[in-house]
Scaffold this motif. Sequence first.
Motif, PDB file in Angstrom:
ATOM      1  N   PHE A 115       0.832  -1.201   0.000  1.00 26.04           N
ATOM      2  CA  PHE A 115       0.000   0.000   0.000  1.00 26.04           C
ATOM      3  C   PHE A 115       0.866   1.250   0.000  1.00 26.04           C
ATOM      4  O   PHE A 115       0.674   2.173  -0.809  1.00 26.04           O
ATOM      5  CB  PHE A 115      -0.926  -0.038   1.217  1.00 26.04           C
ATOM      6  CG  PHE A 115      -1.786   1.179   1.411  1.00 26.04           C
ATOM      7  CD1 PHE A 115      -2.248   1.923   0.332  1.00 26.04           C
ATOM      8  CD2 PHE A 115      -2.138   1.587   2.696  1.00 26.04           C
ATOM      9  CE1 PHE A 115      -3.053   3.048   0.519  1.00 26.04           C
ATOM     10  CE2 PHE A 115      -2.934   2.702   2.889  1.00 26.04           C
ATOM     11  CZ  PHE A 115      -3.382   3.442   1.809  1.00 26.04           C
ATOM     12  N   THR A 116       1.858   1.303   0.895  1.00 27.99           N
ATOM     13  CA  THR A 116       2.743   2.463   0.951  1.00 27.99           C
ATOM     14  C   THR A 116       3.600   2.566  -0.301  1.00 27.99           C
ATOM     15  O   THR A 116       3.723   3.640  -0.907  1.00 27.99           O
ATOM     16  CB  THR A 116       3.642   2.376   2.197  1.00 27.99           C
ATOM     17  OG1 THR A 116       2.831   2.474   3.370  1.00 27.99           O
ATOM     18  CG2 THR A 116       4.675   3.494   2.213  1.00 27.99           C
ATOM     19  N   GLN A 117       4.186   1.442  -0.714  1.00 32.21           N
ATOM     20  CA  GLN A 117       5.070   1.453  -1.880  1.00 32.21           C
ATOM     21  C   GLN A 117       4.337   1.892  -3.139  1.00 32.21           C
ATOM     22  O   GLN A 117       4.837   2.744  -3.900  1.00 32.21           O
ATOM     23  CB  GLN A 117       5.639   0.045  -2.073  1.00 32.21           C
ATOM     24  CG  GLN A 117       6.487  -0.117  -3.314  1.00 32.21           C
ATOM     25  CD  GLN A 117       6.960  -1.558  -3.473  1.00 32.21           C
ATOM     26  OE1 GLN A 117       8.096  -1.871  -3.162  1.00 32.21           O
ATOM     27  NE2 GLN A 117       6.092  -2.436  -3.939  1.00 32.21           N
ATOM     28  N   SER A 118       3.147   1.353  -3.381  1.00 31.08           N
ATOM     29  CA  SER A 118       2.402   1.692  -4.599  1.00 31.08           C
ATOM     30  C   SER A 118       1.930   3.139  -4.584  1.00 31.08           C
ATOM     31  O   SER A 118       1.905   3.799  -5.629  1.00 31.08           O
ATOM     32  CB  SER A 118       1.204   0.749  -4.752  1.00 31.08           C
ATOM     33  OG  SER A 118       1.624  -0.597  -4.828  1.00 31.08           O
ATOM     34  N   SER A 119       1.559   3.646  -3.412  1.00 31.30           N
ATOM     35  CA  SER A 119       1.121   5.040  -3.314  1.00 31.30           C
ATOM     36  C   SER A 119       2.252   5.989  -3.674  1.00 31.30           C
ATOM     37  O   SER A 119       2.055   6.978  -4.395  1.00 31.30           O
ATOM     38  CB  SER A 119       0.616   5.338  -1.893  1.00 31.30           C
ATOM     39  OG  SER A 119      -0.499   4.548  -1.562  1.00 31.30           O
ATOM     40  N   ILE A 120       3.460   5.687  -3.192  1.00 28.44           N
ATOM     41  CA  ILE A 120       4.599   6.558  -3.466  1.00 28.44           C
ATOM     42  C   ILE A 120       5.018   6.459  -4.931  1.00 28.44           C
ATOM     43  O   ILE A 120       5.297   7.477  -5.581  1.00 28.44           O
ATOM     44  CB  ILE A 120       5.764   6.203  -2.527  1.00 28.44           C
ATOM     45  CG1 ILE A 120       5.373   6.500  -1.083  1.00 28.44           C
ATOM     46  CG2 ILE A 120       7.020   6.983  -2.900  1.00 28.44           C
ATOM     47  CD1 ILE A 120       6.389   6.051  -0.055  1.00 28.44           C
ATOM     48  N   MET A 121       5.054   5.237  -5.466  1.00 27.65           N
ATOM     49  CA  MET A 121       5.427   5.080  -6.865  1.00 27.65           C
ATOM     50  C   MET A 121       4.437   5.782  -7.782  1.00 27.65           C
ATOM     51  O   MET A 121       4.825   6.434  -8.754  1.00 27.65           O
ATOM     52  CB  MET A 121       5.506   3.595  -7.220  1.00 27.65           C
ATOM     53  CG  MET A 121       6.788   2.923  -6.792  1.00 27.65           C
ATOM     54  SD  MET A 121       8.282   3.693  -7.459  1.00 27.65           S
ATOM     55  CE  MET A 121       7.971   3.606  -9.221  1.00 27.65           C
ATOM     56  N   MET A 213      13.288   5.877  -7.508  1.00 23.00           N
ATOM     57  CA  MET A 213      12.429   5.526  -6.394  1.00 23.00           C
ATOM     58  C   MET A 213      12.358   4.026  -6.089  1.00 23.00           C
ATOM     59  O   MET A 213      12.348   3.643  -4.910  1.00 23.00           O
ATOM     60  CB  MET A 213      11.018   6.085  -6.644  1.00 23.00           C
ATOM     61  CG  MET A 213      10.136   6.100  -5.412  1.00 23.00           C
ATOM     62  SD  MET A 213      10.844   7.030  -4.025  1.00 23.00           S
ATOM     63  CE  MET A 213      10.902   8.680  -4.739  1.00 23.00           C
ATOM     64  N   PRO A 214      12.311   3.111  -7.080  1.00 23.35           N
ATOM     65  CA  PRO A 214      12.257   1.683  -6.729  1.00 23.35           C
ATOM     66  C   PRO A 214      13.425   1.224  -5.871  1.00 23.35           C
ATOM     67  O   PRO A 214      13.246   0.382  -4.978  1.00 23.35           O
ATOM     68  CB  PRO A 214      12.258   0.990  -8.098  1.00 23.35           C
ATOM     69  CG  PRO A 214      11.680   1.991  -9.037  1.00 23.35           C
ATOM     70  CD  PRO A 214      12.167   3.314  -8.532  1.00 23.35           C
ATOM     71  N   PHE A 215      14.616   1.769  -6.085  1.00 24.20           N
ATOM     72  CA  PHE A 215      15.775   1.377  -5.292  1.00 24.20           C
ATOM     73  C   PHE A 215      15.664   1.902  -3.863  1.00 24.20           C
ATOM     74  O   PHE A 215      15.992   1.194  -2.900  1.00 24.20           O
ATOM     75  CB  PHE A 215      17.054   1.891  -5.951  1.00 24.20           C
ATOM     76  CG  PHE A 215      17.254   1.391  -7.351  1.00 24.20           C
ATOM     77  CD1 PHE A 215      17.773   0.122  -7.581  1.00 24.20           C
ATOM     78  CD2 PHE A 215      16.911   2.169  -8.445  1.00 24.20           C
ATOM     79  CE1 PHE A 215      17.956  -0.346  -8.867  1.00 24.20           C
ATOM     80  CE2 PHE A 215      17.090   1.702  -9.740  1.00 24.20           C
ATOM     81  CZ  PHE A 215      17.600   0.438  -9.950  1.00 24.20           C
TER      82      PHE A 215
END
Length: 306
Positions: A115-121, A213-215
């Motif tokens: 949830f956090t990762q997808s929101s930021i990406m 951002m992915p890294f």
Amino acid sequence: MSQVLDTPPPTTPAPAPVDPAALAARHGLSVSGARPSLLEYIRQLWARRHFITAFATAKLTAQYSQAKLGQVWQVLTPLLNAAVYYFIFGKLMGTSRGVPDYIPFLVTGVFVWTFTQSSIMAGTRAISGNLGLVRALHFPRAALPISFALQQLQQLLFSMAALVVILLSLGMPITPSWALTIPALVLQSTFNAGVAMIVARMGAKTPDIAQLMPFLLRTWMYASGVMFSISHMMAKHTHTPSWVTSALQANPGAVYIDLMRFALIDSFHGNQLPPHVWAIATGWALLAGVGGFIYFWKAEETYGRG
């Protein structure tokens, strides 16, 4: 007679310079795309709440429209990630040793982190990936990163339905602590939306942020105890300074994961949470939510301009 002809004609005085700002104010004109006041910006954003909700729902529906399984992938994707992490970390690396109910522990961590990762990406491309919409229509630009964060919240709710089935199938009882998922999700959603607005402004100016951002997120994931228990891991490494353990437990990625585990998993006890965990979760939500909103609003005039 020659004296009369030689007299120069009288000169016309030059007109006084016109102040463009005063002229615009006199005729009730304003700068196109000027940043409104903060309160006015909030009012405009609230007036478009239905657009934000509809835009998020439409993006979620279209996300898997080309796949044969359609919206089933909303649940399958985090489940498959959890299966991979279980094999690598739980079995090969042995992080499941000493962690009761490791499968619910892992699946909960993966769903909440996703949830956090997808929101930021999604936030990094909220402006740069929608320049046509930004340049064609006048609306508060914060509606875009907020709608992307809302889209990821809707996807999490689908995943939570699968998580409940997993918990019940593994014999997890339904307890009153499950109600704590609501305030935990509210705080995490506020935090995610705030960070999405921060990276949206950064991505609008520097699109390469989306490549970096992915890294950064992968490093953050490994420091947030998604696949392992931070308290259990630090207990095995007694030489680790106490401030490192406190920093790992207090980072927002770990805080929101642990709150959800505490709410849903009966074997995850309060002594595994950092002190004052609800105050920490609230502080992160306010810092990111309010700070991110103001940071994004200050650059409102620049979005969509080459």
